[in-house]
Design a protein around this motif. Structure first.
Motif, mmCIF file in Angstrom:
data_model
loop_
_atom_site.group_PDB
_atom_site.id
_atom_site.type_symbol
_atom_site.label_atom_id
_atom_site.label_comp_id
_atom_site.label_asym_id
_atom_site.label_seq_id
_atom_site.Cartn_x
_atom_site.Cartn_y
_atom_site.Cartn_z
ATOM 1 N N ARG A 175 0.819 -1.208 0.000
ATOM 2 C CA ARG A 175 0.000 0.000 0.000
ATOM 3 C C ARG A 175 0.858 1.266 0.000
ATOM 4 O O ARG A 175 0.391 2.346 -0.390
ATOM 5 C CB ARG A 175 -0.922 0.006 1.232
ATOM 6 N N ASP A 227 -11.708 2.622 -1.990
ATOM 7 C CA ASP A 227 -12.062 3.945 -1.504
ATOM 8 C C ASP A 227 -12.266 3.969 0.006
ATOM 9 O O ASP A 227 -12.533 5.021 0.581
ATOM 10 C CB ASP A 227 -13.328 4.441 -2.206
ATOM 11 N N ARG A 228 -12.145 2.798 0.622
ATOM 12 C CA ARG A 228 -12.284 2.720 2.079
ATOM 13 C C ARG A 228 -10.974 3.125 2.751
ATOM 14 O O ARG A 228 -9.894 3.059 2.144
ATOM 15 C CB ARG A 228 -12.639 1.292 2.502
ATOM 16 N N PRO A 229 -11.037 3.523 4.032
ATOM 17 C CA PRO A 229 -9.794 3.802 4.759
ATOM 18 C C PRO A 229 -8.906 2.558 4.828
ATOM 19 O O PRO A 229 -9.386 1.422 4.754
ATOM 20 C CB PRO A 229 -10.299 4.220 6.156
ATOM 21 N N LEU A 230 -7.610 2.782 4.973
ATOM 22 C CA LEU A 230 -6.654 1.677 4.956
ATOM 23 C C LEU A 230 -6.941 0.635 6.047
ATOM 24 O O LEU A 230 -6.864 -0.572 5.759
ATOM 25 C CB LEU A 230 -5.225 2.220 5.110
ATOM 26 N N GLN A 260 -9.686 -1.578 4.739
ATOM 27 C CA GLN A 260 -9.192 -2.480 3.695
ATOM 28 C C GLN A 260 -8.422 -3.644 4.300
ATOM 29 O O GLN A 260 -8.549 -4.794 3.845
ATOM 30 C CB GLN A 260 -8.275 -1.711 2.731
#
Length: 319
Positions: free
Chosen positions: A33, A68-71, A74
């Protein structure tokens, strides 16, 4: 050894194994990431004229893959899939990661098995035959130091140059038979065998200095018989410990070796996945490799009990 102590020992090994797998996957997830590449571009086929990469297309891909979600979200979604045995779908090949790994596992297993056989054979011969012999031991240590410090691709290149190009003993290209597997296996086995032989020799030399060796020699046993009967039995614990850790180097060498010799397998699949930023495939390969490493080391830990019952109450912990 009571049933409760055995249960606690097994539970502790399983906890260590689970923590190792979780840690490896967490590090790999975060590292991927941090790479300055948007996974949505990879999925959309960046650089290909087949797909018009518009902001709307990228937004739809991020929504579909939860990018598109926060890390932290995810990461939790990834762990949830991993617990259920779902390794995800390859971004590039658009196939289940588990299927891609299964298709390439056979060549890597064959390579690892033959390389392990070579490494164990070479290290046992070098350790047993040179233990207690000063000149032979010094010469063997020099060769082992050279092998251990030489990059794997250099060893493979030299073997290929000598045995395929100059002497033409083994074929250069993969033909799917055993002869084409020997050079790649030797490429991994030689640097793996070097530290194994050093550990075995050092342990056996310590045994040869014990008083009971003089007693065995006085009964007419030869030096080789003493090494085989007494030296190996006392040196096998540190040797197995080093063998377990060497399995990780063997897995790492497979990626370079398969690429160098143009062989199919998990190592080459990993190199291609990293090059193409195929994150689900990279994470799946990390999971499988870590699982194999943990299984091997856990089996070695349990083998200590059968080799030396005095270690039943307290065994070394391997990842």
């Amino acid at each position: 050894m009571t049933v409760d102590s055995r249960f606690l020992r097994v539970a502790r090994r399983l906890a260590i194994a689970a923590a190792t797998i979780l840690g490896a996957n967490t590090v790999a997830f975060l590292a991927l990431r941090l790479v300055p590449v948007d996974p949505a571009f990879v999925i959309a086929g960046a650089g290909s004229d087949a797909v018009a990469i518009t902001p709307e297309v990228l937004a739809a891909i991020r929504s579909e893959y939860h990018l598109d979600r926060p890390l932290p979200v995810q990461y939790l979604l990834y762990l949830a899939r991993l617990v259920h045995g779902d390794l995800g779908i390859s971004y590039v090949q658009e196939q289940p990661v588990a299927r891609l790994i299964a298709e390439q596992a056979g060549p890597t297993i064959a390579l690892a098995a033959l390389a392990s056989l070579f490494a164990i054979t070479f290290s046992l011969l070098a350790g047993v035959l040179t233990a207690g012999r000063r000149r032979a031991g010094a010469a063997a240590q020099a060769v082992e130091l050279l092998l251990a410090s030489t990059p794997v691709f250099w060893i493979g290149f030299l073997l290929m140059l000598l045995f395929s190009v100059k002497w033409r003993v083994f074929p250069l290209l993969d033909a799917g038979d055993l002869r084409t597997l020997i050079l790649p296996a030797l490429t991994i086995a030689l640097p793996t065998a070097a530290p194994l032989a050093q550990v075995l020799r050092r342990a056996m030399e310590d045994v040869l200095e014990q008083p009971f060796v003089m007693t065995a020699r006085s009964r007419g046993l030869s030096v080789l018989a003493v090494k085989l009967r007494h030296g190996l039995r006392h040196a096998v614990i540190p040797y197995l410990t080093m063998l377990g850790f060497s399995f990780g180097a063997l897995l790492g060498g497979a990626a370079i070796t398969e690429t160098l010799f143009g062989r199919p397998g998990l190592g080459r699949l990993l190199v291609n996945a990293v090059t193409r930023q195929d994150m689900p495939l990279v994470l799946g390969l990390v999971t499988v490799s870590t699982l194999a490493f943990v299984i091997v080391n856990t089996l070695i830990d349990f083998a200590y009990i059968f080799i030396d019952h005095r270690l039943g109450s307290e065994l070394p912990s391997s990842p």
